[in-house]
Scaffold this motif. Structure first.
Motif, PDB file in Angstrom:
ATOM      1  N   ASP A  92       0.830  -1.212   0.000  1.00 52.97           N
ATOM      2  CA  ASP A  92       0.000   0.000   0.000  1.00 52.97           C
ATOM      3  C   ASP A  92       0.857   1.252   0.000  1.00 52.97           C
ATOM      4  O   ASP A  92       0.609   2.186  -0.770  1.00 52.97           O
ATOM      5  CB  ASP A  92      -0.938   0.000   1.214  1.00 52.97           C
ATOM      6  CG  ASP A  92      -2.154  -0.893   1.008  1.00 52.97           C
ATOM      7  OD1 ASP A  92      -2.866  -0.688   0.010  1.00 52.97           O
ATOM      8  OD2 ASP A  92      -2.368  -1.799   1.824  1.00 52.97           O
TER       9      ASP A  92
ATOM     10  N   TYR B  10       0.926   4.264  -2.791  1.00 55.96           N
ATOM     11  CA  TYR B  10       0.681   5.684  -2.509  1.00 55.96           C
ATOM     12  C   TYR B  10       1.854   6.529  -3.011  1.00 55.96           C
ATOM     13  O   TYR B  10       1.660   7.606  -3.589  1.00 55.96           O
ATOM     14  CB  TYR B  10       0.488   5.919  -1.005  1.00 55.96           C
ATOM     15  CG  TYR B  10      -0.674   5.172  -0.387  1.00 55.96           C
ATOM     16  CD1 TYR B  10      -1.876   5.008  -1.074  1.00 55.96           C
ATOM     17  CD2 TYR B  10      -0.568   4.636   0.897  1.00 55.96           C
ATOM     18  CE1 TYR B  10      -2.934   4.321  -0.511  1.00 55.96           C
ATOM     19  CE2 TYR B  10      -1.634   3.944   1.474  1.00 55.96           C
ATOM     20  CZ  TYR B  10      -2.813   3.790   0.770  1.00 55.96           C
ATOM     21  OH  TYR B  10      -3.854   3.106   1.335  1.00 55.96           O
TER      22      TYR B  10
ATOM     23  N   SER C 178      -9.105   0.051   8.599  1.00 56.80           N
ATOM     24  CA  SER C 178      -8.619   0.074   7.217  1.00 56.80           C
ATOM     25  C   SER C 178      -9.174   1.287   6.477  1.00 56.80           C
ATOM     26  O   SER C 178     -10.192   1.864   6.870  1.00 56.80           O
ATOM     27  CB  SER C 178      -9.069  -1.209   6.513  1.00 56.80           C
ATOM     28  OG  SER C 178      -8.970  -1.104   5.110  1.00 56.80           O
ATOM     29  N   LEU C 179      -8.526   1.663   5.378  1.00 53.86           N
ATOM     30  CA  LEU C 179      -9.046   2.720   4.509  1.00 53.86           C
ATOM     31  C   LEU C 179     -10.046   2.182   3.486  1.00 53.86           C
ATOM     32  O   LEU C 179     -10.700   2.961   2.795  1.00 53.86           O
ATOM     33  CB  LEU C 179      -7.897   3.426   3.788  1.00 53.86           C
ATOM     34  CG  LEU C 179      -6.985   4.292   4.663  1.00 53.86           C
ATOM     35  CD1 LEU C 179      -5.754   4.746   3.881  1.00 53.86           C
ATOM     36  CD2 LEU C 179      -7.733   5.507   5.225  1.00 53.86           C
TER      37      LEU C 179
ATOM     38  N   GLU D 280     -13.687   3.432   2.652  1.00 57.89           N
ATOM     39  CA  GLU D 280     -13.820   4.657   1.848  1.00 57.89           C
ATOM     40  C   GLU D 280     -14.457   4.348   0.506  1.00 57.89           C
ATOM     41  O   GLU D 280     -15.081   5.222  -0.122  1.00 57.89           O
ATOM     42  CB  GLU D 280     -12.428   5.271   1.669  1.00 57.89           C
ATOM     43  CG  GLU D 280     -12.336   6.418   0.690  1.00 57.89           C
ATOM     44  CD  GLU D 280     -11.475   6.096  -0.534  1.00 57.89           C
ATOM     45  OE1 GLU D 280     -11.220   7.024  -1.326  1.00 57.89           O
ATOM     46  OE2 GLU D 280     -11.049   4.936  -0.689  1.00 57.89           O
TER      47      GLU D 280
ATOM     48  N   SER E 203     -13.636   2.628   9.631  1.00 54.87           N
ATOM     49  CA  SER E 203     -12.365   3.111   9.089  1.00 54.87           C
ATOM     50  C   SER E 203     -11.725   4.149  10.016  1.00 54.87           C
ATOM     51  O   SER E 203     -11.057   3.795  10.982  1.00 54.87           O
ATOM     52  CB  SER E 203     -12.594   3.677   7.687  1.00 54.87           C
ATOM     53  OG  SER E 203     -11.392   4.151   7.119  1.00 54.87           O
ATOM     54  N   LEU E 204     -11.946   5.411   9.757  1.00 60.53           N
ATOM     55  CA  LEU E 204     -11.256   6.483  10.490  1.00 60.53           C
ATOM     56  C   LEU E 204     -11.586   6.517  11.975  1.00 60.53           C
ATOM     57  O   LEU E 204     -10.752   6.910  12.789  1.00 60.53           O
ATOM     58  CB  LEU E 204     -11.608   7.849   9.888  1.00 60.53           C
ATOM     59  CG  LEU E 204     -11.382   8.083   8.400  1.00 60.53           C
ATOM     60  CD1 LEU E 204     -11.720   9.525   8.045  1.00 60.53           C
ATOM     61  CD2 LEU E 204      -9.960   7.761   7.983  1.00 60.53           C
TER      62      LEU E 204
ATOM     63  N   PHE F 235      -7.413   2.644  13.985  1.00 63.05           N
ATOM     64  CA  PHE F 235      -6.985   3.466  12.843  1.00 63.05           C
ATOM     65  C   PHE F 235      -5.759   4.303  13.194  1.00 63.05           C
ATOM     66  O   PHE F 235      -5.706   4.955  14.232  1.00 63.05           O
ATOM     67  CB  PHE F 235      -8.108   4.399  12.376  1.00 63.05           C
ATOM     68  CG  PHE F 235      -7.652   5.367  11.316  1.00 63.05           C
ATOM     69  CD1 PHE F 235      -7.385   4.933  10.028  1.00 63.05           C
ATOM     70  CD2 PHE F 235      -7.446   6.719  11.606  1.00 63.05           C
ATOM     71  CE1 PHE F 235      -6.922   5.813   9.049  1.00 63.05           C
ATOM     72  CE2 PHE F 235      -6.996   7.605  10.646  1.00 63.05           C
ATOM     73  CZ  PHE F 235      -6.736   7.146   9.364  1.00 63.05           C
TER      74      PHE F 235
ATOM     75  N   PRO G 121      -3.279   7.248  11.243  1.00 59.58           N
ATOM     76  CA  PRO G 121      -3.126   8.055  10.028  1.00 59.58           C
ATOM     77  C   PRO G 121      -1.744   7.862   9.382  1.00 59.58           C
ATOM     78  O   PRO G 121      -0.831   8.637   9.609  1.00 59.58           O
ATOM     79  CB  PRO G 121      -3.318   9.499  10.513  1.00 59.58           C
ATOM     80  CG  PRO G 121      -3.849   9.395  11.902  1.00 59.58           C
ATOM     81  CD  PRO G 121      -3.350   8.098  12.435  1.00 59.58           C
TER      82      PRO G 121
ATOM     83  N   TRP H   7      -3.589   8.335   3.800  1.00 58.56           N
ATOM     84  CA  TRP H   7      -4.896   8.502   4.438  1.00 58.56           C
ATOM     85  C   TRP H   7      -5.558   9.831   4.087  1.00 58.56           C
ATOM     86  O   TRP H   7      -6.786   9.951   4.135  1.00 58.56           O
ATOM     87  CB  TRP H   7      -4.764   8.388   5.962  1.00 58.56           C
ATOM     88  CG  TRP H   7      -4.194   9.613   6.632  1.00 58.56           C
ATOM     89  CD1 TRP H   7      -2.883   9.963   6.726  1.00 58.56           C
ATOM     90  CD2 TRP H   7      -4.934  10.656   7.275  1.00 58.56           C
ATOM     91  NE1 TRP H   7      -2.755  11.161   7.391  1.00 58.56           N
ATOM     92  CE2 TRP H   7      -4.000  11.604   7.741  1.00 58.56           C
ATOM     93  CE3 TRP H   7      -6.290  10.884   7.515  1.00 58.56           C
ATOM     94  CZ2 TRP H   7      -4.369  12.767   8.416  1.00 58.56           C
ATOM     95  CZ3 TRP H   7      -6.664  12.040   8.185  1.00 58.56           C
ATOM     96  CH2 TRP H   7      -5.713  12.959   8.632  1.00 58.56           C
TER      97      TRP H   7
ATOM     98  N   ARG I 232      -8.251   9.923   1.258  1.00 61.49           N
ATOM     99  CA  ARG I 232      -9.368   9.037   1.640  1.00 61.49           C
ATOM    100  C   ARG I 232     -10.193   9.688   2.748  1.00 61.49           C
ATOM    101  O   ARG I 232     -11.424   9.609   2.740  1.00 61.49           O
ATOM    102  CB  ARG I 232      -8.827   7.676   2.069  1.00 61.49           C
ATOM    103  CG  ARG I 232      -8.429   6.775   0.903  1.00 61.49           C
ATOM    104  CD  ARG I 232      -6.993   6.944   0.464  1.00 61.49           C
ATOM    105  NE  ARG I 232      -6.748   6.405  -0.883  1.00 61.49           N
ATOM    106  CZ  ARG I 232      -5.618   6.606  -1.547  1.00 61.49           C
ATOM    107  NH1 ARG I 232      -4.641   7.322  -1.033  1.00 61.49           N
ATOM    108  NH2 ARG I 232      -5.483   6.106  -2.754  1.00 61.49           N
ATOM    109  N   ALA I 233      -9.525  10.361   3.687  1.00 59.05           N
ATOM    110  CA  ALA I 233     -10.252  11.072   4.742  1.00 59.05           C
ATOM    111  C   ALA I 233     -11.033  12.248   4.154  1.00 59.05           C
ATOM    112  O   ALA I 233     -12.168  12.540   4.576  1.00 59.05           O
ATOM    113  CB  ALA I 233      -9.284  11.557   5.810  1.00 59.05           C
TER     114      ALA I 233
END
Length: 321
Positions: A52, A56, A209-210, A213, A251-252, A257, A259, A263, A266-267
């Protein structure tokens, strides 16, 4: 968007969109690629082994202007390494989309499409080369999920490409996001396919997890497809609000969670979805978490991203309980 020499985008609202999303590794990678310093770029990517995190970083690298002009030097200097071929291929996908533009097909010229497909074929050939030399390169396989959409391959082929990623890394966020885009009605799928995929991924995601989202993205995609008036009514409906709250809780807002890098956009997706849905308390919690870390996506759907982010945040804070 030019990113060399490295700079943050200054906006009238006083906030900036940071292409590195506040991450020092990403900032160093952008600076290295902008300066044609492939040795530093190589070293940053080599130490980033989490699939991941590497994806990114590659998203960031893929948006640096001018890389296609010089990256052949790196490929020639390290012929035994798949890494320069990978960077060239992933960057080539973004370069192709740059030629196409961000508008829907009916507003895109034939000349744009021709250049888009030419660049996309070149990028896909590079990614295929990486996979042939290193079948377990998850990043190359992820970007082949993206090219599946652009090249409009059939559903079975697109699914097969996605499954090659998730059998190696089941919770790969970028691969899931790209497969969701393929399944959108505006590309090669339907609302039913898009939502079934988003719900399945959200249900199977570990806490913190993200991946949940994806459900917010699916609702935003549906919102974008509706006429004005119906769009906001849709996001404010009880079912959509319940979906968004359930997703952000998993998620958040989950106790586990953290950061980590990746992130921020997605946030921001959760923030926009919850704000548009009128879930002000949850949206305020997300804005509190984000601080001033505005991302271009998804706010660009509402005009200037910083202006939209700022207005959305003020509206939420005014209306929170």
């Amino acid at each position: 968007m030019s990113m060399w020499p490295f700079k943050k985008r200054r906006q009238p609202a006083g906030l900036v969109i940071d292409p590195a999303q506040g991450d020092p590794q990403a900032r160093a990678l952008i600076e290295a690629l902008g300066a044609q310093d492939w040795r530093t770029a190589r070293d940053i990517l080599l130490v980033t082994t989490d699939p991941d995190a590497r994806a990114y970083l590659m998203e960031v690298a893929a948006n640096v202007d001018g890389v296609q002009d010089w990256i052949g030097e790196w490929v020639d200097a390290e012929p035994d390494s798949t890494l320069p071929v990978l960077v060239r291929g992933c960057h080539g996908v973004s370069w192709a989309w740059q030629a196409r533009g961000a508008k829907r097909a009916e507003y895109t010229s034939e000349e744009q499409f021709r250049e888009f497909f030419r660049r996309l074929r070149t990028a896909e050939n590079l990614l295929d080369e990486v996979v042939a030399r290193d079948p377990d390169d998850v990043t190359a396989r992820t970007w082949l999920v993206t090219t599946a959409r652009g090249r409009q391959v059939d559903g079975d082929e697109a699914r097969a490409r996605f499954e090659e990623v998730v059998k190696r890394h089941p919770t790969h966020v970028v691969a899931h996001e790209q497969q969701l885009q393929y399944l959108c009605a505006k590309w090669s799928g339907s609302d039913e396919q898009m939502f079934a995929f988003a719900r399945e991924a959200t249900a199977g995601a570990p806490g913190g997890s993200l991946l949940p989202e994806l459900l917010a993205v699916a609702h935003i995609e549906k919102w974008l497809s509706l006429p004005r008036g119906e769009d906001d009514e849709y996001l404010g409906s009880p079912q959509v609000r319940a979906d968004l709250l359930g997703a952000v809780e998993k998620s958040l807002f989950h106790p586990t969670f953290t950061p980590g890098f990746g992130w921020v956009p997605r946030a921001n997706t959760f923030a926009m979805g919850l704000e548009k849905a009128g879930e002000f308390e949850a949206a305020a919690r997300v804005f509190d978490l984000i601080g001033d870390q505005v991302s271009e996506w998804p706010w660009l759907y509402c005009g200037d991203p910083v202006t939209a982010f700022t207005a959305g945040r003020e509206w939420v804070y005014t209306n929170r309980g």
